[in-house]
Motif scaffolding. Structure first.
Motif, PDB file in Angstrom:
ATOM      1  N   ALA A   1      21.458  33.158 -37.676  1.00  0.00           N
ATOM      2  CA  ALA A   1      21.560  33.425 -39.108  1.00  0.00           C
ATOM      3  C   ALA A   1      21.395  34.888 -39.443  1.00  0.00           C
ATOM      4  O   ALA A   1      21.718  35.304 -40.555  1.00  0.00           O
ATOM      5  CB  ALA A   1      20.509  32.602 -39.851  1.00  0.00           C
ATOM      6  N   GLY A   2      20.919  35.702 -38.514  1.00  0.00           N
ATOM      7  CA  GLY A   2      20.699  37.096 -38.809  1.00  0.00           C
ATOM      8  C   GLY A   2      19.296  37.353 -39.325  1.00  0.00           C
ATOM      9  O   GLY A   2      18.456  36.451 -39.389  1.00  0.00           O
ATOM     10  N   SER A   3      19.027  38.595 -39.683  1.00  0.00           N
ATOM     11  CA  SER A   3      17.693  38.968 -40.153  1.00  0.00           C
ATOM     12  C   SER A   3      17.832  40.098 -41.155  1.00  0.00           C
ATOM     13  O   SER A   3      18.945  40.445 -41.588  1.00  0.00           O
ATOM     14  CB  SER A   3      16.830  39.405 -38.969  1.00  0.00           C
ATOM     15  OG  SER A   3      17.374  40.588 -38.396  1.00  0.00           O
ATOM     16  N   HIS A   4      16.676  40.700 -41.533  1.00  0.00           N
ATOM     17  CA  HIS A   4      16.719  41.805 -42.487  1.00  0.00           C
ATOM     18  C   HIS A   4      17.415  43.020 -41.894  1.00  0.00           C
ATOM     19  O   HIS A   4      17.942  43.864 -42.635  1.00  0.00           O
ATOM     20  CB  HIS A   4      15.294  42.175 -42.909  1.00  0.00           C
ATOM     21  CG  HIS A   4      14.601  41.088 -43.663  1.00  0.00           C
ATOM     22  ND1 HIS A   4      15.027  40.641 -44.901  1.00  0.00           N
ATOM     23  CD2 HIS A   4      13.535  40.314 -43.342  1.00  0.00           C
ATOM     24  CE1 HIS A   4      14.245  39.666 -45.319  1.00  0.00           C
ATOM     25  NE2 HIS A   4      13.327  39.442 -44.380  1.00  0.00           N
ATOM     26  N   THR A   5      17.384  43.135 -40.592  1.00  0.00           N
ATOM     27  CA  THR A   5      17.948  44.328 -39.946  1.00  0.00           C
ATOM     28  C   THR A   5      19.274  44.064 -39.242  1.00  0.00           C
ATOM     29  O   THR A   5      19.953  45.002 -38.857  1.00  0.00           O
ATOM     30  CB  THR A   5      16.952  44.890 -38.924  1.00  0.00           C
ATOM     31  OG1 THR A   5      16.661  43.867 -37.955  1.00  0.00           O
ATOM     32  CG2 THR A   5      15.660  45.327 -39.608  1.00  0.00           C
ATOM     33  N   GLU A   6      19.624  42.793 -39.047  1.00  0.00           N
ATOM     34  CA  GLU A   6      20.843  42.483 -38.318  1.00  0.00           C
ATOM     35  C   GLU A   6      21.716  41.553 -39.131  1.00  0.00           C
ATOM     36  O   GLU A   6      21.222  40.622 -39.792  1.00  0.00           O
ATOM     37  CB  GLU A   6      20.523  41.824 -36.976  1.00  0.00           C
ATOM     38  CG  GLU A   6      19.746  42.709 -36.020  1.00  0.00           C
ATOM     39  CD  GLU A   6      19.518  42.006 -34.698  1.00  0.00           C
ATOM     40  OE1 GLU A   6      20.492  41.765 -33.989  1.00  0.00           O
ATOM     41  OE2 GLU A   6      18.361  41.685 -34.412  1.00  0.00           O
ATOM     42  N   ALA A   7      23.029  41.806 -39.080  1.00  0.00           N
ATOM     43  CA  ALA A   7      23.969  40.931 -39.770  1.00  0.00           C
ATOM     44  C   ALA A   7      24.089  39.604 -39.015  1.00  0.00           C
ATOM     45  O   ALA A   7      23.829  39.527 -37.817  1.00  0.00           O
ATOM     46  CB  ALA A   7      25.329  41.619 -39.847  1.00  0.00           C
ATOM     47  N   ALA A   8      24.483  38.593 -39.751  1.00  0.00           N
ATOM     48  CA  ALA A   8      24.664  37.280 -39.117  1.00  0.00           C
ATOM     49  C   ALA A   8      25.741  37.349 -38.041  1.00  0.00           C
ATOM     50  O   ALA A   8      26.768  38.018 -38.219  1.00  0.00           O
ATOM     51  CB  ALA A   8      25.045  36.253 -40.176  1.00  0.00           C
ATOM     52  N   ARG A   9      25.486  36.707 -36.956  1.00  0.00           N
ATOM     53  CA  ARG A   9      26.438  36.731 -35.837  1.00  0.00           C
ATOM     54  C   ARG A   9      26.143  35.572 -34.911  1.00  0.00           C
ATOM     55  O   ARG A   9      25.122  34.902 -35.029  1.00  0.00           O
ATOM     56  CB  ARG A   9      26.328  38.039 -35.058  1.00  0.00           C
ATOM     57  CG  ARG A   9      24.920  38.339 -34.593  1.00  0.00           C
ATOM     58  CD  ARG A   9      24.825  39.726 -33.970  1.00  0.00           C
ATOM     59  NE  ARG A   9      23.450  40.155 -33.803  1.00  0.00           N
ATOM     60  CZ  ARG A   9      22.664  39.780 -32.808  1.00  0.00           C
ATOM     61  NH1 ARG A   9      23.139  38.968 -31.898  1.00  0.00           N
ATOM     62  NH2 ARG A   9      21.426  40.202 -32.716  1.00  0.00           N
ATOM     63  N   PHE A  10      27.049  35.365 -33.987  1.00  0.00           N
ATOM     64  CA  PHE A  10      26.837  34.361 -32.957  1.00  0.00           C
ATOM     65  C   PHE A  10      26.058  34.978 -31.792  1.00  0.00           C
ATOM     66  O   PHE A  10      26.086  36.198 -31.589  1.00  0.00           O
ATOM     67  CB  PHE A  10      28.166  33.821 -32.437  1.00  0.00           C
ATOM     68  CG  PHE A  10      28.925  32.994 -33.441  1.00  0.00           C
ATOM     69  CD1 PHE A  10      28.471  31.728 -33.813  1.00  0.00           C
ATOM     70  CD2 PHE A  10      30.097  33.470 -34.007  1.00  0.00           C
ATOM     71  CE1 PHE A  10      29.173  30.968 -34.734  1.00  0.00           C
ATOM     72  CE2 PHE A  10      30.805  32.716 -34.930  1.00  0.00           C
ATOM     73  CZ  PHE A  10      30.340  31.462 -35.296  1.00  0.00           C
ATOM     74  N   THR A  11      25.401  34.119 -31.046  1.00  0.00           N
ATOM     75  CA  THR A  11      24.719  34.558 -29.830  1.00  0.00           C
ATOM     76  C   THR A  11      25.300  33.799 -28.636  1.00  0.00           C
ATOM     77  O   THR A  11      26.043  32.840 -28.802  1.00  0.00           O
ATOM     78  CB  THR A  11      23.208  34.315 -29.930  1.00  0.00           C
ATOM     79  OG1 THR A  11      22.981  32.938 -30.270  1.00  0.00           O
ATOM     80  CG2 THR A  11      22.588  35.208 -30.977  1.00  0.00           C
ATOM     81  N   ARG A  12      24.896  34.229 -27.448  1.00  0.00           N
ATOM     82  CA  ARG A  12      25.501  33.694 -26.233  1.00  0.00           C
ATOM     83  C   ARG A  12      24.502  32.901 -25.386  1.00  0.00           C
ATOM     84  O   ARG A  12      23.310  33.173 -25.406  1.00  0.00           O
ATOM     85  CB  ARG A  12      26.039  34.830 -25.342  1.00  0.00           C
ATOM     86  CG  ARG A  12      27.037  35.747 -25.989  1.00  0.00           C
ATOM     87  CD  ARG A  12      27.277  36.957 -25.100  1.00  0.00           C
ATOM     88  NE  ARG A  12      28.113  37.969 -25.715  1.00  0.00           N
ATOM     89  CZ  ARG A  12      29.390  38.164 -25.414  1.00  0.00           C
ATOM     90  NH1 ARG A  12      29.967  37.411 -24.506  1.00  0.00           N
ATOM     91  NH2 ARG A  12      30.091  39.110 -26.008  1.00  0.00           N
ATOM     92  N   GLY A  13      25.049  31.973 -24.646  1.00  0.00           N
ATOM     93  CA  GLY A  13      24.330  31.307 -23.572  1.00  0.00           C
ATOM     94  C   GLY A  13      25.244  31.296 -22.364  1.00  0.00           C
ATOM     95  O   GLY A  13      26.470  31.126 -22.510  1.00  0.00           O
TER      96      GLY A  13
END
Length: 404
Positions: free
Chosen positions: A273-285
């Motif tokens: 979902a992202g955070s105050h410092t990072e835009a929303a994005r997908f992550t990897r596994g």
């Protein structure tokens, strides 16, 4: 592993013979060859190689034969043999982008460049027993389904050029996390030489998951999907094929190709979902195994992402998010050894506990007797009172009879 069994020499020799008879089965039937196991049980061979940390199809097939089909025992045999091998060189990282594809599917993009290649899979079978296999009449079927020589599996390097990575599309738009080489490009850890220690970085976690028991990793991944870590990702891409293995000899100073190996690779796409410092994005596994081992790489990719929870600022509330729990309990050789040590003699320990149980039971019985004894006077008093009442009654009855 459970290896410290001792016994009489003659009894052990007889045990060896009994094991050989069990392994051989009916001598009237042809003996199973290592080549047959290697060629006709590729999925079992792939699992043994992966969890045994040694890519050698012949040795894995031999281990399966020696273990009478017990894959966990075969994994132990292969790992034990691996410890006897010298390490001559380290290879350069595999470039799976140049994989000669035999199967490639994506659960995120339907029309990916290069298309989806179904390859050999049980996904579309009806899971009905095929009794024609019992008649050993499959040779014709196999011959008729061999891929054409100009297929994607022919090893032509041009074929790999049409197979860009699916996650590269997301990467190009900045919609998925970037993967950067750490500063100084440190060598990855090596669980085959150093014991597991915490905190375990991602390179160690991935290595542990690759060697981990497939059933355990599958169960932990399943638990995360059921809500224990709230992880339900997408299969970005699953690839199976062959990749070149290269080394750089010190005397040459450049890479040379020493052969190819068959691997399965999986890249999962997870929500973030992202955070105050990072835009929303997908992550990897990420998951990778030797041979064709699709279920394992999917589970591995799920668990890789789940174990990154703290790195991504997520709370770790579920067993699948706890690295120490997952990594320590996932090694089937370690787990099997600790469990099977129960077969070792525990006579002294058991006698001590048996004596303790008997002593506790005696104490309990003595306490009960003491309690009964403490209540006896009251009973006696009550009995005396009853006897006195009876005497009074009998006396009254005698007086009545005398008056009559």
């Amino acid at each position: 592993m459970y290896v410290a069994v001792k016994g009489g020499e003659k009894a052990i020799e007889e045990s060896y013979l009994a094991l050989a008879r069990t392994r051989r089965g009916d001598p009237a039937l042809p003996e199973l060859t290592v080549a047959q196991i290697r060629e006709q049980m590729p999925l079992a061979v792939a699992r043994v190689m992966t969890e045994g940390s040694l890519y050698d199809r012949d040795l894995a097939a031999l281990a399966i034969k020696q273990a009478s089909g017990d894959l966990m025992e075969a994994i132990f045999l292969l790992r034990a043999y691996r410890t006897t091998l010298p390490r001559l060189l380290s290879t350069v990282p595999l470039d799976t982008a140049k994989m000669v594809i035999e199967r490639r599917i994506s659960g995120t993009f339907k029309d990916v460049p290069g298309g989806q290649i179904l390859g050999a899979t049980y996904d579309y079978t009806q899971r009905l027993l095929d009794f024609s296999l019992a008649a050993e009449s499959t040779l014709q079927v196999v011959v008729e389904t061999l891929p054409p020589s100009d297929s994607i599996c022919d090893g032509n390097p041009e074929n790999t050029a049409t197979m860009p990575r699916v996650l590269d599309f997301l990467n190009a738009e900045g919609l998925i996390e970037q993967e950067h080489i750490p500063e100084g490009d440190p060598a990855p850890g090596d669980l085959t030489r150093d014991p597991l220690a915490f905190p375990a970085q991602r390179d160690i976690r991935l290595q542990n998951l690759a060697r981990a028991d497939e059933g355990f990793v599958l169960s932990m991944a399943y638990s995360t999907q059921r809500g224990y870590a709230n992880s339900h990702p997408f299969a970005g891409e699953i690839r199976h094929g062959k990749v070149n293995v290269e080394v750089i000899p010190e005397e040459l100073g450049f890479a040379i190709d020493i052969g190819d190996i068959e691997i399965t690779e999986c890249q999962m796409v997870n929500q973030f979902a992202g955070s105050h410092t990072e835009a929303a994005r997908f992550t990897r596994g990420y998951g990778l195994t030797f041979g064709y081992n699709e279920r394992k790489v999917i589970a591995m990719g799920l668990m890789d992402r789940t174990l990154r929870c703290q790195e991504l600022g997520e709370e770790a509330n579920s067993p699948g998010q706890m690295a120490e729990f997952v990594l320590y309990h996932s090694d089937n050789v370690e787990a099997s050894g600790f469990l099977q040590h129960l077969k070792l003699p525990h006579y002294v320990d058991f006698q001590a506990e048996l004596n303790l149980i008997r002593a506790l039971r005696r104490q309990s019985a003595d306490a009960a007797d003491a309690a009964d004894a403490a209540t006896m006077p009251n009973h006696s008093a009550s009995l005396s009172e009853v006897e006195d009442d009876l005497s009074d009654t009998e006396a009254s009855s005698f007086d009545v009879q005398k008056a009559a």
